[in-house]
Enzyme design. Structure first.
Site, mmCIF file in Angstrom:
data_model
loop_
_atom_site.group_PDB
_atom_site.id
_atom_site.type_symbol
_atom_site.label_atom_id
_atom_site.label_comp_id
_atom_site.label_asym_id
_atom_site.label_seq_id
_atom_site.Cartn_x
_atom_site.Cartn_y
_atom_site.Cartn_z
ATOM 1 N N GLY A 1 0.685 -1.091 -0.036
ATOM 2 C CA GLY A 1 -0.162 -0.082 -0.046
ATOM 3 C C GLY A 1 0.852 1.129 0.118
ATOM 4 N N GLY B 1 1.035 4.049 3.831
ATOM 5 C CA GLY B 1 2.235 3.269 3.395
ATOM 6 C C GLY B 1 3.485 4.332 3.098
ATOM 7 C CG ASP C 1 -0.513 0.800 -4.319
ATOM 8 O OD1 ASP C 1 -0.688 1.172 -3.159
ATOM 9 O OD2 ASP C 1 -1.606 0.433 -5.156
ATOM 10 N NE ARG D 1 -10.014 3.519 13.523
ATOM 11 C CZ ARG D 1 -10.417 4.464 14.233
ATOM 12 N NH1 ARG D 1 -11.597 4.443 15.307
ATOM 13 N NH2 ARG D 1 -9.599 5.621 14.667
ATOM 14 C CG ASN E 1 -8.643 0.824 10.646
ATOM 15 O OD1 ASN E 1 -8.376 0.243 11.665
ATOM 16 N ND2 ASN E 1 -8.250 2.193 10.182
ATOM 17 C CG ASP F 1 -5.797 4.656 19.123
ATOM 18 O OD1 ASP F 1 -5.772 5.138 18.035
ATOM 19 O OD2 ASP F 1 -5.946 3.186 19.268
ATOM 20 N NE ARG G 1 -4.856 9.992 15.697
ATOM 21 C CZ ARG G 1 -5.414 9.442 14.918
ATOM 22 N NH1 ARG G 1 -6.193 8.337 15.289
ATOM 23 N NH2 ARG G 1 -5.074 9.558 13.721
ATOM 24 C CG HIS H 1 -7.285 1.491 15.895
ATOM 25 N ND1 HIS H 1 -6.797 2.566 16.535
ATOM 26 C CD2 HIS H 1 -7.492 1.664 14.450
ATOM 27 C CE1 HIS H 1 -6.640 3.673 15.723
ATOM 28 N NE2 HIS H 1 -6.986 2.801 14.255
HETATM 29 N N1 NAD Z 1 -4.285 1.010 12.199
HETATM 30 C C1 NAD Z 1 -4.355 2.430 12.228
HETATM 31 O O1 NAD Z 1 -3.895 3.103 13.262
HETATM 32 C C2 NAD Z 1 -4.585 2.849 10.824
HETATM 33 C C3 NAD Z 1 -4.215 4.253 10.634
HETATM 34 C C4 NAD Z 1 -4.493 4.904 9.497
HETATM 35 C C5 NAD Z 1 -4.966 4.374 8.513
HETATM 36 N N2 NAD Z 1 -5.456 2.951 8.772
HETATM 37 C C6 NAD Z 1 -6.006 2.210 7.533
HETATM 38 O O2 NAD Z 1 -4.930 2.094 6.560
HETATM 39 C C7 NAD Z 1 -5.648 1.734 5.391
HETATM 40 C C8 NAD Z 1 -4.776 2.560 4.334
HETATM 41 O O3 NAD Z 1 -5.189 3.944 4.566
HETATM 42 P P1 NAD Z 1 -4.563 4.954 3.656
HETATM 43 O O4 NAD Z 1 -4.968 6.414 4.060
HETATM 44 O O5 NAD Z 1 -3.165 4.805 3.098
HETATM 45 O O6 NAD Z 1 -5.221 4.748 2.140
HETATM 46 P P2 NAD Z 1 -4.932 5.018 0.562
HETATM 47 O O7 NAD Z 1 -6.024 4.838 -0.086
HETATM 48 O O8 NAD Z 1 -4.338 6.244 0.633
HETATM 49 O O9 NAD Z 1 -3.845 3.907 0.620
HETATM 50 C C9 NAD Z 1 -4.311 2.436 0.348
HETATM 51 C C10 NAD Z 1 -3.514 2.004 -0.796
HETATM 52 O O10 NAD Z 1 -3.615 0.645 -0.973
HETATM 53 C C11 NAD Z 1 -3.598 0.010 -2.082
HETATM 54 N N3 NAD Z 1 -4.144 -1.395 -2.508
HETATM 55 C C12 NAD Z 1 -5.432 -1.457 -2.508
HETATM 56 N N4 NAD Z 1 -5.494 -2.862 -2.509
HETATM 57 C C13 NAD Z 1 -4.207 -3.348 -2.925
HETATM 58 C C14 NAD Z 1 -3.669 -4.570 -3.028
HETATM 59 N N5 NAD Z 1 -4.522 -5.660 -3.140
HETATM 60 N N6 NAD Z 1 -2.543 -4.848 -3.108
HETATM 61 C C15 NAD Z 1 -1.580 -3.845 -2.951
HETATM 62 N N7 NAD Z 1 -2.133 -2.369 -2.837
HETATM 63 C C16 NAD Z 1 -3.441 -2.145 -2.552
HETATM 64 C C17 NAD Z 1 -4.411 1.213 -3.024
HETATM 65 O O11 NAD Z 1 -4.016 1.244 -4.384
HETATM 66 C C18 NAD Z 1 -3.816 2.383 -2.278
HETATM 67 O O12 NAD Z 1 -2.710 3.087 -2.879
HETATM 68 C C19 NAD Z 1 -7.080 2.062 5.501
HETATM 69 O O13 NAD Z 1 -7.708 0.868 5.763
HETATM 70 C C20 NAD Z 1 -7.243 2.857 6.840
HETATM 71 O O14 NAD Z 1 -8.269 2.729 7.317
HETATM 72 C C21 NAD Z 1 -5.311 2.453 9.849
HETATM 73 O O1 LMR Z 2 -9.702 6.785 11.664
HETATM 74 C C1 LMR Z 2 -9.302 5.819 10.809
HETATM 75 O O2 LMR Z 2 -10.207 5.465 10.116
HETATM 76 C C2 LMR Z 2 -7.939 5.777 10.422
HETATM 77 C C3 LMR Z 2 -7.026 5.221 11.629
HETATM 78 O O3 LMR Z 2 -7.622 4.219 12.015
HETATM 79 C C4 LMR Z 2 -6.776 6.416 12.566
HETATM 80 O O4 LMR Z 2 -7.071 6.064 13.601
HETATM 81 O O5 LMR Z 2 -6.314 7.526 12.262
#
Ligand code: NAD
Ligand code: LMR
Length: 308
Positions: free
Chosen positions: A7, A12, A32, A88, A120, A148, A151, A175
């Site tokens: 990603g 990423g 990606d 989420r 998520n 978290d 924050r 989360h």
């Molecule tokens: N755990 C946490 O604390 C936390 C924090 C922030 C975001 N997130 C989660 O992380 C994820 C990504 O968020 P983001 O803002 O970077 O989204 P984004 O859309 O900017 O990036 C996601 C990327 O994944 C790629 N992708 C999709 N399917 C794919 C596959 N099969 N193989 C490879 N790449 C693939 C997409 O092309 C895209 O570039 C979301 O699910 C978001 O909710 C979690």
């Molecule tokens: O809030 C979200 O959906 C993305 C991530 O889990 C966050 O806490 O920033």
């Protein structure tokens, strides 16, 4: 140390950038599914190397997992982020399939890697990786609590009128907007309990602001956050790469700890070269135990939506 980040989107790329700037990894592979996207992000980041003084090599790949072979740590950020007004948990339908396929592709190339799950709903995606890869539990880590907690410290510092570096605190539990458990009882300002400085009412506000930290940013940005998530992932990767033995709250498979089993949820763990080296069990108050129990019920309900 070779790290793969799947990603190359907002989180990423931010994660790859922080890992490179901290300069502890020899190589970061960004992968990606979007044609040319990871290569573009990798090239752009490499052009910051002379400006930001790092030697980490960043390589991009359009879905070619052979480039990820022999990774020590792999990070899964692939999947869709939420939009304002969503939870989420609503992302499960699309993200479960992506996380399952990506984790299997990664393990085929790097059978000894430690996996950090970010996509998520993160606790459920971490559980899914457990159930579908069968890897030992020390090698599957869900990232949520580190973010978290960062924050929480931001909100505590705001309430205290203190620098963030003076503040310590931790968030455990799921989360999610309702499942996080900010441990205000244990939070400190330079070793002094924050309860000495802040009223119960102000602490409740801190707690509530922390729990909706992701939702607040999603509303402001139109998509979810990336700088603090990227920084939080890079801190976990660094703890593993540098065998730091630091404590972070991470989502991990519980087998009786905190009275919970067959669930991945955020609890304090020691992170070192083998991944999760120890789950730290702290004594919780009756109220905190109740919050964790409710939080676990929420995560279990979401886990129940997985087609395992
Ligand atoms: N755990 C946490 O604390 C936390 C924090 C922030 C975001 N997130 C989660 O992380 C994820 C990504 O968020 P983001 O803002 O970077 O989204 P984004 O859309 O900017 O990036 C996601 C990327 O994944 C790629 N992708 C999709 N399917 C794919 C596959 N099969 N193989 C490879 N790449 C693939 C997409 O092309 C895209 O570039 C979301 O699910 C978001 O909710 C979690
Ligand atoms: O809030 C979200 O959906 C993305 C991530 O889990 C966050 O806490 O920033």
């Amino acid at each position: 140390m070779k790290v793969t980040v799947v990603g190359a989107g907002a989180v990423g790329a931010s994660c790859a950038e922080y890992i490179a700037i901290k300069d502890f990894a020899s190589e970061v592979v960004l992968l990606d599914i979007k044609e040319g996207y990871a290569e573009g992000k990798a090239m752009d980041l490499m052009q910051t190397a002379s400006l930001n003084s790092f030697d980490t090599k960043i390589v991009g790949s359009t879905n070619d997992y052979s480039k990820t072979a022999g990774s020590d740590v792999v990070v899964i950020t692939s999947g869709i982020p939420r939009k304002p007004g969503m939870t989420r948990e609503e992302l499960i339908g699309i993200n479960a399939g992506i996380v399952k396929e990506v984790s299997s592709n990664l393990i085929a190339q790097s059978p000894d890697a430690i996996i950090i799950v970010v996509s998520n709903p993160m606790d459920t995606m971490t559980y899914l990786v457990h159930k579908t890869t069968g890897l030992p539990k020390n090698r599957i880590i869900g990232m949520g609590g580190a973010l978290d907690s960062a924050r929480f410290k931001y909100r505590l510092a705001e309430a205290l009128g203190a620098p963030i570096s003076d503040v310590d605190g931790m968030v455990i539990g799921g989360h999610s907007d309702t499942g996080m458990v900010p441990l205000t009882r244990l939070a400190t300002r330079n070793s002094i309990p924050v309860t000495e400085f802040l009223s119960e009412e102000r602490l409740t506000q801190v707690k509530e602001d922390t729990k909706v930290g992701g939702a607040t940013l999603t509303k402001l940005l139109g998509t979810s956050a990336w700088y603090a998530p990227g920084a939080a992932v890079s801190a976990l990767v660094q703890a593993i790469a540098c065998d730091q033995k630091k404590i972070f709250p991470c989502s991990t498979m519980l087998e009786g700890e905190y009275g919970l089993s067959d669930i991945c949820i955020g609890v304090p763990v020691v992170l070192g070269a083998s991944g999760i080296e120890k789950i730290v069990e702290i004594e919780l108050s009756e109220e905190e135990k109740e919050y964790i129990k409710n939080s676990a019920e929420g995560v279990s309900k979401t886990n129940g939506l997985l087609a395992l």
